[in-house]
Write a protein that holds these residues in place. Structure first.
Motif, mmCIF file in Angstrom:
data_model
loop_
_atom_site.group_PDB
_atom_site.id
_atom_site.type_symbol
_atom_site.label_atom_id
_atom_site.label_comp_id
_atom_site.label_asym_id
_atom_site.label_seq_id
_atom_site.Cartn_x
_atom_site.Cartn_y
_atom_site.Cartn_z
ATOM 1 N N GLU B 91 11.326 -37.948 -27.814
ATOM 2 C CA GLU B 91 11.034 -37.500 -26.442
ATOM 3 C C GLU B 91 11.389 -36.025 -26.280
ATOM 4 O O GLU B 91 10.622 -35.238 -25.742
ATOM 5 N N ALA B 92 12.565 -35.680 -26.767
ATOM 6 C CA ALA B 92 13.059 -34.309 -26.603
ATOM 7 C C ALA B 92 12.175 -33.321 -27.365
ATOM 8 O O ALA B 92 11.910 -32.215 -26.879
ATOM 9 N N PHE B 93 11.708 -33.697 -28.545
ATOM 10 C CA PHE B 93 10.818 -32.803 -29.307
ATOM 11 C C PHE B 93 9.537 -32.543 -28.523
ATOM 12 O O PHE B 93 9.032 -31.414 -28.502
ATOM 13 N N LEU B 94 9.009 -33.566 -27.870
ATOM 14 C CA LEU B 94 7.787 -33.371 -27.078
ATOM 15 C C LEU B 94 8.072 -32.514 -25.853
ATOM 16 O O LEU B 94 7.329 -31.590 -25.534
ATOM 17 N N GLU B 95 9.172 -32.835 -25.185
ATOM 18 C CA GLU B 95 9.497 -32.142 -23.937
ATOM 19 C C GLU B 95 9.785 -30.660 -24.196
ATOM 20 O O GLU B 95 9.382 -29.797 -23.419
ATOM 21 N N ALA B 96 10.471 -30.368 -25.272
ATOM 22 C CA ALA B 96 10.866 -28.980 -25.548
ATOM 23 C C ALA B 96 9.735 -28.157 -26.167
ATOM 24 O O ALA B 96 9.857 -26.950 -26.317
ATOM 25 N N GLY B 97 8.650 -28.812 -26.541
ATOM 26 C CA GLY B 97 7.570 -28.079 -27.222
ATOM 27 C C GLY B 97 7.949 -27.740 -28.656
ATOM 28 O O GLY B 97 7.552 -26.708 -29.188
ATOM 29 N N ALA B 98 8.709 -28.635 -29.297
ATOM 30 C CA ALA B 98 9.216 -28.368 -30.647
ATOM 31 C C ALA B 98 8.231 -28.760 -31.737
ATOM 32 O O ALA B 98 8.532 -28.601 -32.916
ATOM 33 N N VAL B 99 7.073 -29.288 -31.341
ATOM 34 C CA VAL B 99 6.084 -29.725 -32.324
ATOM 35 C C VAL B 99 4.902 -28.778 -32.298
ATOM 36 O O VAL B 99 4.348 -28.517 -31.233
ATOM 37 N N GLN B 100 4.550 -28.231 -33.447
ATOM 38 C CA GLN B 100 3.266 -27.520 -33.530
ATOM 39 C C GLN B 100 2.396 -28.254 -34.551
ATOM 40 O O GLN B 100 1.730 -29.219 -34.208
ATOM 41 N N CYS B 101 2.410 -27.813 -35.813
ATOM 42 C CA CYS B 101 1.506 -28.499 -36.753
ATOM 43 C C CYS B 101 1.970 -29.908 -37.056
ATOM 44 O O CYS B 101 1.182 -30.759 -37.422
ATOM 45 N N GLY B 102 3.255 -30.168 -36.908
ATOM 46 C CA GLY B 102 3.752 -31.527 -37.037
ATOM 47 C C GLY B 102 4.130 -31.946 -38.440
ATOM 48 O O GLY B 102 4.620 -33.054 -38.637
ATOM 49 N N TYR B 103 3.929 -31.076 -39.411
ATOM 50 C CA TYR B 103 4.188 -31.494 -40.791
ATOM 51 C C TYR B 103 5.683 -31.559 -41.090
ATOM 52 O O TYR B 103 6.133 -32.394 -41.859
ATOM 53 N N CYS B 104 6.455 -30.674 -40.475
ATOM 54 C CA CYS B 104 7.911 -30.710 -40.686
ATOM 55 C C CYS B 104 8.583 -31.675 -39.730
ATOM 56 O O CYS B 104 9.760 -31.965 -39.870
ATOM 57 N N THR B 105 7.840 -32.125 -38.706
ATOM 58 C CA THR B 105 8.459 -32.840 -37.585
ATOM 59 C C THR B 105 9.205 -34.117 -37.995
ATOM 60 O O THR B 105 10.361 -34.299 -37.585
ATOM 61 N N PRO B 106 8.608 -35.015 -38.803
ATOM 62 C CA PRO B 106 9.366 -36.220 -39.164
ATOM 63 C C PRO B 106 10.697 -35.888 -39.839
ATOM 64 O O PRO B 106 11.744 -36.469 -39.488
ATOM 65 N N GLY B 107 10.673 -34.966 -40.768
ATOM 66 C CA GLY B 107 11.907 -34.586 -41.463
ATOM 67 C C GLY B 107 12.913 -33.960 -40.522
ATOM 68 O O GLY B 107 14.124 -34.226 -40.605
ATOM 69 N N MET B 108 12.428 -33.111 -39.620
ATOM 70 C CA MET B 108 13.309 -32.480 -38.637
ATOM 71 C C MET B 108 13.979 -33.535 -37.761
ATOM 72 O O MET B 108 15.179 -33.443 -37.464
ATOM 73 N N ILE B 109 13.186 -34.491 -37.320
ATOM 74 C CA ILE B 109 13.723 -35.517 -36.410
ATOM 75 C C ILE B 109 14.797 -36.334 -37.130
ATOM 76 O O ILE B 109 15.848 -36.646 -36.557
ATOM 77 N N LEU B 110 14.572 -36.635 -38.401
ATOM 78 C CA LEU B 110 15.579 -37.404 -39.131
ATOM 79 C C LEU B 110 16.831 -36.572 -39.400
ATOM 80 O O LEU B 110 17.950 -37.089 -39.318
ATOM 81 N N ALA B 111 16.652 -35.284 -39.694
ATOM 82 C CA ALA B 111 17.823 -34.420 -39.883
ATOM 83 C C ALA B 111 18.617 -34.345 -38.574
ATOM 84 O O ALA B 111 19.855 -34.381 -38.572
ATOM 85 N N ALA B 112 17.881 -34.268 -37.465
ATOM 86 C CA ALA B 112 18.537 -34.222 -36.153
ATOM 87 C C ALA B 112 19.248 -35.538 -35.866
ATOM 88 O O ALA B 112 20.362 -35.558 -35.336
ATOM 89 N N LYS B 113 18.616 -36.629 -36.254
ATOM 90 C CA LYS B 113 19.213 -37.949 -35.995
ATOM 91 C C LYS B 113 20.523 -38.093 -36.774
ATOM 92 O O LYS B 113 21.525 -38.588 -36.236
ATOM 93 N N ALA B 114 20.512 -37.634 -38.009
ATOM 94 C CA ALA B 114 21.735 -37.729 -38.816
ATOM 95 C C ALA B 114 22.876 -36.972 -38.137
ATOM 96 O O ALA B 114 24.026 -37.422 -38.122
ATOM 97 N N LEU B 115 22.536 -35.815 -37.555
ATOM 98 C CA LEU B 115 23.559 -35.034 -36.849
ATOM 99 C C LEU B 115 24.044 -35.768 -35.594
ATOM 100 O O LEU B 115 25.242 -35.945 -35.380
ATOM 101 N N LEU B 116 23.068 -36.195 -34.772
ATOM 102 C CA LEU B 116 23.421 -36.750 -33.456
ATOM 103 C C LEU B 116 24.045 -38.140 -33.572
ATOM 104 O O LEU B 116 24.743 -38.589 -32.655
#
Lengths: 335, 162, 432
Positions: B91-116
Motif C-alpha cells: 500500500e505504502a509503495f503505491l501511495e508514495a509513488g515508489a513504483v515506476q518500472c516495477g522490476y526492482c519493486t518485489p525485491g525492494m518490498i521484501l528488503a523493506a519487510k525484513a527491516l520492518l
C-alpha cells in the motif's frame, strides 16, 4: 579536509523528434457501463504514461480514473504512437487521447442536449454527470449512454496529433520542436580533499513542465533523473579497450545506490503550453540534463579547480589537487 | 546430476519436488514453482531484484543453491499480501509513488519487510542501509525511502489498534 | 487552436493535477506484472546469440554442424536463413540482424541457436566454428575522421553533420569583452535498466506474435515484417511490461531474432539477455568531444558561441544522427545568442554502438554550456544566477535555429524558483 560548493545548471529541451513529423494516435471506446477503454501505441516503460493518459481521458470525459482501462503498446489493437522517447508521450499521445475522448464526448453531449432541450455547447461532463452552464444536473453519463445505445449510437473516438514543426535548412534554420521544457538545478556538494570523493548533499530542481498532470509522477521523474545525473557527473563510465567493454557487470559498472541519495527538492513550475493537453509538456529527459552541469560547477566552486572531463572521479580530483598544490595549474584551472 | 528431494515452506505452503542440486533457488522459485514475481536482474547478487526472505532474512535467490534453502521458510513477493488485499508495505509503495518500472519493486518490498519485521521506527539511514543491496534505476530511491517510512507508520498504527 | 481544457472546465476537472496511483501499480507491487522473461508457452524453445569477440573483421564462413549435433539443439540460424532484408535501424538501415559480410564491433550477432534447454544452448555456442579475417579497428572519432581511414560502412565514417549558422560568430568574437574557449569531453554511459532485454515469439495461423521489452512496439513490427519479408498484417508486437529503458530499448534487440526463430522453427521461442549481454551489446550514451567558445559583453550578455561537437556513434548509426542533431540545436543552451556557429558530427567507429539515452546529446552539451556560463560569470565577477537571468529566453526570444518562442517559456521562472528554493533551504546565502 571537506570543502563545500554550490553550482547551477540550466537547460532547455525540445519535446518530440527533431524537425520531423512524429505523430501519435489513439482510439477510445466508451462502453455501456461507462468504462473508458483507451487504446494507445504508447509504451509505458515505467515512466507512467498509461496513468497520465488515463487521467487525460478521465479529465476530458468527466469520469473517475478508476473507470478508465488503458491498453497500451499492442500493435494488434492500438494505433501507432511512435516511440517512448524524446520526452514526447505526455504531450503528443496525451493530445491524441484528448482528441479521441473529445470525439466520443461530442456524441454524448449531442444526445444529452436532445434529452435536455439544451445547446450542446452549454453542456459539459463532470463527476459522471452532465453539467449545464456550470451547474450539475441529475442526468448521468450512464443514462446518456443508455439513450445512445437505444438509438444504436456507439460512443467511439479516434484522435491523432502531430506537433507543429519544420525541418531545418542547411544553415540550421527552422522550428524543429513545437514546444520546449525548461529547468534549473542547484547542487550543493562536499569534496573530501583527502579521498577525492564528491558527495552531493542537496539538489534543488525546478522544472517547467507546462502542467503537471500527475505531480507525484513528475517528482518521480525528477528524482530519478537527478540520481542518474549524479551517476553521469561522478561515477558512471563504460570502459573500453579496442572496442571491448571492460566493465559489463553491475559489480564493475558503478551506479548511484540508496546510500548515495542526497536530499532532492523538486519544484514544479507550470507555464502552461497552449498546445499541450491541459497545458502539459514533458519532463522525462529534462530531469537529468542539468544535473551533471550543476555538480561540475559546484565542484569548481568548492575547489577553485574546474573539470572538463566527465565523470569527475576521485582519481581526477586528487590528481588535480596535487597539480594545483604544485602550482602547475594555470589560472586555477585544469585544461 | 541426480535430483534431490527439495522440501521447504514457500509462502506458508509446503513444497516437495525433485530438484537438480546445482539449481539456484531463483530457478526453483521461477521455473519449477512458477512464482515469477521474483525477478532476475544480474544473476550475481549485485542488484537485489531476486530478493526473497529465507527464514525472515533477505537473500539474493540467485546466489543460493537449492540445497541451501531446503527445509527453510521462504517468502516471495507472492506471499506478502493477504488473500485479496495488499500488505501495508505494498500500500505504502503505491501511495508514495515508489513504483515506476516495477522490476526492482518485489525485491525492494521484501528488503523493506525484513527491516520492518524487526524495527517499526527505522531512521532514514537504516532504511537506506536496508535497501542498499537493491538497485533501482528509475526512482532515485527517494520515494522508496518515503514508502518504507510510510509503511512503518502504517504498521505501527495497526499495531496500536490491535 | 487552444487545446487546453474543454467545455466549461478550462482548467481540467479534478483528475488533472492529482496524484492518481499508477494504473499498473497493484500488479507491480504484488509481483503479478508479467514481464517478457516471466512468460512461458508449452513447447517453448530457448534461444541465444553467438556474438563476435573481435571488433572488425571480414566474416568468411560459419560452420554449425557440430553445434547441431548437441542433444536438444533444434536449429542454428545464420544470415542466409533470413527471408527478407537483413538490415535494420531506426534512422539508417545499416545493422545486420545476423552478420553476412563484415563484423563491425565486438558483439555483432553471428548466429542464433535455438534449443530445448539452457544446457543445450551453453554446449552448442562454443561448438560453432567461425572463420574470419581480422581488419584493423578504428576506436576513436579522430582516427575515423582522419584522411585515409578505412570506411567502416561504404560511404565514409562521418555519418552525418548538422550545422547551425546564425549571424556572424567570428566578427562578434572580435567585439567581445570576454572570450572563453575550452574543450569538454564526456564518457560513454550505460542505461543499466533493471530488466535485461527479453522477449517471446509464437506463430499461429501464419501470424507471428512477439511479446517484448521495448520502447517502440510499432517500429519493432515494421522491422520484423521487413526482416521476415512479410506484411505487417502477419506481425503483432505486444509490449510486455518493460523494466526501464531510458532510450536503450528503442533499438531492435531480441525482436527480429525471435521472429526469425519462431517463423523458421514453427515453435514458440523465448530469449532473455544476461546482464552481461545486456551491458555489452545494448546501445550506449554517445561519448562526445565538445570544443566550445563563448563570448559576452561587459554586462555578461552573450554575443556569440562557436561549438564543435563530435560524437562517437560506434559501429552502427542507431539514433546517432538524431542525437548529434539535437545536441547541435541545444548547444547554445536556454539563452539568447545573436551569433552562432555550431557543427555536430556523428562518426562511425568500431566501438560499441551509441544510440539514444535520456537527454539525447543534451546532457553532454549542457555540461559544456553551463561550465562556460560560470567561466564567463567568473571573468566578470557576476553571480551565476545573474548571468543566466540576463541571457535566458523570454517570450519573443529566438533560438539558435531562429525559432521564435512565443509562450510557455519558463526558463526564467525555473532560475528564480530554484534560487528561491536554495535560499529557503539554506543552500544559498548565509551558510557559506
Amino acid at each position: 579536509m571537506k570543502k563545500r560548493g554550490i553550482g547551477v545548471g540550466c537547460m532547455f529541451y525540445g519535446i518530440g523528434n527533431t524537425g520531423m513529423p512524429n505523430p501519435a494516435g489513439a482510439f477510445l471506446d466508451l462502453t455501456d457501463d461507462g468504462t473508458v477503454l483507451v487504446l494507445t501505441g504508447c509504451a509505458d516503460i515505467g515512466q507512467g504514461s498509461s496513468t497520465v493518459l488515463a487521467q487525460i481521458a478521465a479529465g476530458e470525459l468527466g469520469v473517475n480514473i478508476e473507470d478508465v482501462l488503458v491498453v497500451a503498446g499492442d500493435t494488434g489493437v492500438s494505433p501507432d504512437a511512435g516511440a517512448t522517447s524524446a520526452s514526447r508521450q505526455t504531450y503528443i499521445s496525451g493530445n491524441a487521447v484528448l482528441l479521441a475522448a473529445r470525439q466520443a464526448k461530442e456524441v454524448l453531449l449531442e444526445e444529452a442536449a436532445g434529452i435536455m432541450a439544451a445547446a450542446a455547447s452549454d453542456l459539459c461532463l463532470r463527476d459522471g454527470h452532465v453539467w449545464r452552464a456550470g451547474e450539475k444536473t441529475p442526468l448521468t453519463v450512464k443514462e446518456v449512454l443508455a439513450a445512445c445505445r437505444k438509438k444504436g449510437k456507439l460512443t467511439l473516438g479516434s484522435g491523432w496529433f502531430n506537433p507543429e514543426t519544420t525541418g531545418m535548412d542547411e544553415t540550421g534554420r527552422g522550428a524543429p520542436y513545437a514546444t520546449y521544457s525548461y529547468a534549473t538545478q542547484v547542487a550543493e556538494i562536499e569534496v573530501d580533499t583527502e579521498t577525492g570523493k564528491v558527495s552531493v548533499l542537496r539538489l534543488v530542481a525546478a522544472h517547467d513542465v507546462g502542467r503537471a498532470i500527475n505531480p507525484k509522477s513528475v517528482e518521480g521523474q525528477i528524482e530519478g533523473g537527478c540520481l542518474m545525473g549524479i551517476g553521469y557527473a561522478l561515477l558512471e563510465e563504460v570502459k573500453l579497450t579496442e572496442g571491448r567493454i571492460g566493465n559489463p557487470r553491475y559489480a564493475e559498472y558503478l551506479l548511484p545506490m540508496s546510500l548515495d541519495v542526497p536530499e532532492i527538492h523538486a519544484i514544479i513550475v507550470e507555464e502552461p503550453e497552449i498546445t499541450g493537453p491541459f497545458g502539459a509538456k514533458g519532463v522525462g529527459e529534462p530531469a537529468l540534463i542539468p544535473t551533471a552541469a550543476a555538480i561540475a560547477n559546484a565542484v569548481a566552486d568548492a575547489l577553485g579547480v574546474r573539470f572538463y572531463d566527465l565523470p569527475i572521479t576521485p582519481e581526477k580530483i586528487l590528481a588535480a589537487l596535487s597539480a594545483k598544490g604544485d602550482g602547475s595549474a594555470r589560472m586555477g584551472e585544469i585544461t | 546430476m541426480k535430483p534431490f528431494r527439495f522440501t521447504a515452506t514457500i509462502n506458508g505452503r509446503p513444497v516437495d519436488l525433485p530438484v537438480n542440486p546445482h539449481r539456484r533457488l531463483l530457478d526453483v522459485i521461477r521455473d519449477d514453482l512458477g512464482l515469477t514475481g521474483t525477478k532476475e536482474g544480474c544473476g550475481e547478487g549485485e542488484c537485489g531484484a531476486c530478493t526473497v526472505l529465507l527464514n525472515g532474512r533477505p537473500v539474493n535467490a540467485c546466489l543460493v543453491l537449492a540445497p541451501e534453502a531446503a527445509g527453510c521458510e521462504i517468502t516471495t513477493i507472492e506471499g506478502v499480501a493477504p488473500e485479496g488485499g495488499l500488505h501495508p508495505i505494498q500500500e505504502a509503495f503505491l501511495e508514495a509513488g515508489a513504483v515506476q518500472c516495477g522490476y526492482c519493486t518485489p525485491g525492494m518490498i521484501l528488503a523493506a519487510k525484513a527491516l520492518l519485521d524487526k524495527d517499526l521506527s527505522p531512521t532514514d539511514q537504516a532504511i537506506k542501509t536496508a535497501v542498499s543491496g537493491n538497485l533501482c534505476r528509475c526512482t532515485g530511491y527517494i520515494k522508496i525511502i518515503e514508502a518504507v517510512r510510510l509503511a512503518a507508520a502504517k504498521l505501527s498504527g495497526e499495531g496500536d489498534a490491535v | 487552436m487552444n487545446r487546453r481544457g474543454s467545455g466549461c472546465l478550462k482548467d481540467g476537472p479534478g483528475v488533472i493535477g492529482r496524484n492518481c496511483r499508477r494504473v499498473d501499480g497493484i500488479a507491480k507491487v504484488k509481483g503479478s506484472a508479467f514481464f517478457a522473461a516471466d512468460r512461458k508457452i508449452d513447447g517453448m524453445l530457448l534461444a541465444r546469440v553467438l556474438r563476435s569477440r573481435v571488433p572488425h573483421a571480414v566474416l568468411n564462413k560459419i560452420d554449425a554442424r557440430s553445434a547441431l549435433e548437441v542433444p536438444g539443439v533444434v536449429a542454428v540460424y545464420t544470415a542466409s536463413d533470413i527471408p527478407g532484408e537483413n538490415r535494420v535501424g531506426i534512422i539508417v538501415k545499416d545493422e545486420p540482424v545476423l552478420v553476412d559480410d563484415r563484423i563491425r564491433r565486438v558483439g555483432d550477432a553471428l548466429a542464433l541457436v535455438v534449443a530445448e534447454s539452457e544446457e543445450a544452448l551453453a554446449a552448442a555456442l562454443p561448438a560453432i566454428k567461425v572463420w574470419y579475417e581480422e581488419l584493423p579497428g578504428i576506436f576513436s572519432p579522430a582516427q575515423a575522421m582522419a584522411g585515409g581511414a578505412p570506411a567502416i560502412h561504404g560511404q565514409g565514417n562521418i555519418q552525418s553533420v548538422t550545422r547551425i549558422v546564425k549571424g556572424d560568430a567570428d566578427s562578434a568574437l572580435k567585439e567581445a569583452r570576454v572570450v572563453i574557449s575550452r574543450r569538454y569531453t564526456t564518457q560513454m554511459v550505460e542505461h543499466a535498466y533493471l530488466e535485461p532485454e527479453a522477449g517471446l515469439a509464437a506463430v499461429e495461423d501464419g501470424q507471428v506474435t512477439i511479446w517484448a521489452s521495448t520502447q517502440n512496439p510499432h517500429y519493432d513490427r515494421r522491422e520484423v515484417a521487413r526482416v521476415l519479408g512479410i506484411g505487417q498484417n502477419r506481425v503483432r508486437v505486444v509490449q510486455a511490461p518493460t523494466g526501464g529503458g531510458f532510450g536503450g530499448k528503442l533499438d531492435i534487440s531480441v525482436q527480429c531474432l525471435l521472429g526469425l526463430a519462431a517463423w523458421k522453427s514453427g515453435r514458440p521461442v523465448r530469449m532473455v539477455y544476461s546482464r552481461e549481454e545486456s551491458m555489452e551489446f545494448s546501445p550506449k550514451r554517445h561519448p562526445c568531444v565538445i570544443d566550445y567558445t563563448s563570448a559576452c559583453d561587459g554586462d555578461g550578455r552573450l554575443l556569440a558561441v562557436k561549438v564543435k561537437i563530435v560524437g562517437d556513434t560506434g559501429a552502427y548509426a542507431s539514433y546517432g544522427p538524431a542525437t548529434l542533431k539535437r545536441a547541435a540545436v541545444h548547444a547554445s543552451g536556454p539563452y539568447q545568442v545573436p551569433n552562432v556557429f555550431i557543427e555536430a558530427y556523428c562518426v562511425y567507429t568500431n566501438n560499441p554502438t551509441a544510440g539514444a539515452m535520456r537527454g539525447f546529446g543534451v546532457p553532454q552539451v549542457a555540461f559544456a554550456h553551463e561550465s562556460q556560463m560560470d567561466l564567463l560569470a567568473g571573468a566578470l565577477g557576476l553571480d551565476p544566477f545573474t548571468i543566466r537571468l540576463r541571457n535566458c529566453f523570454q517570450p519573443g526570444s529566438a533560438t539558435a535555429t531562429g525559432q521564435r518562442l512565443i509562450q510557455s517559456v519558463g526558463i526564467g521562472q525555473t532560475i528564480e524558483q530554484a534560487r528561491a528554493g536554495a535560499v529557503q533551504l539554506g543552500v544559498l546565502g548565509g551558510k557559506r
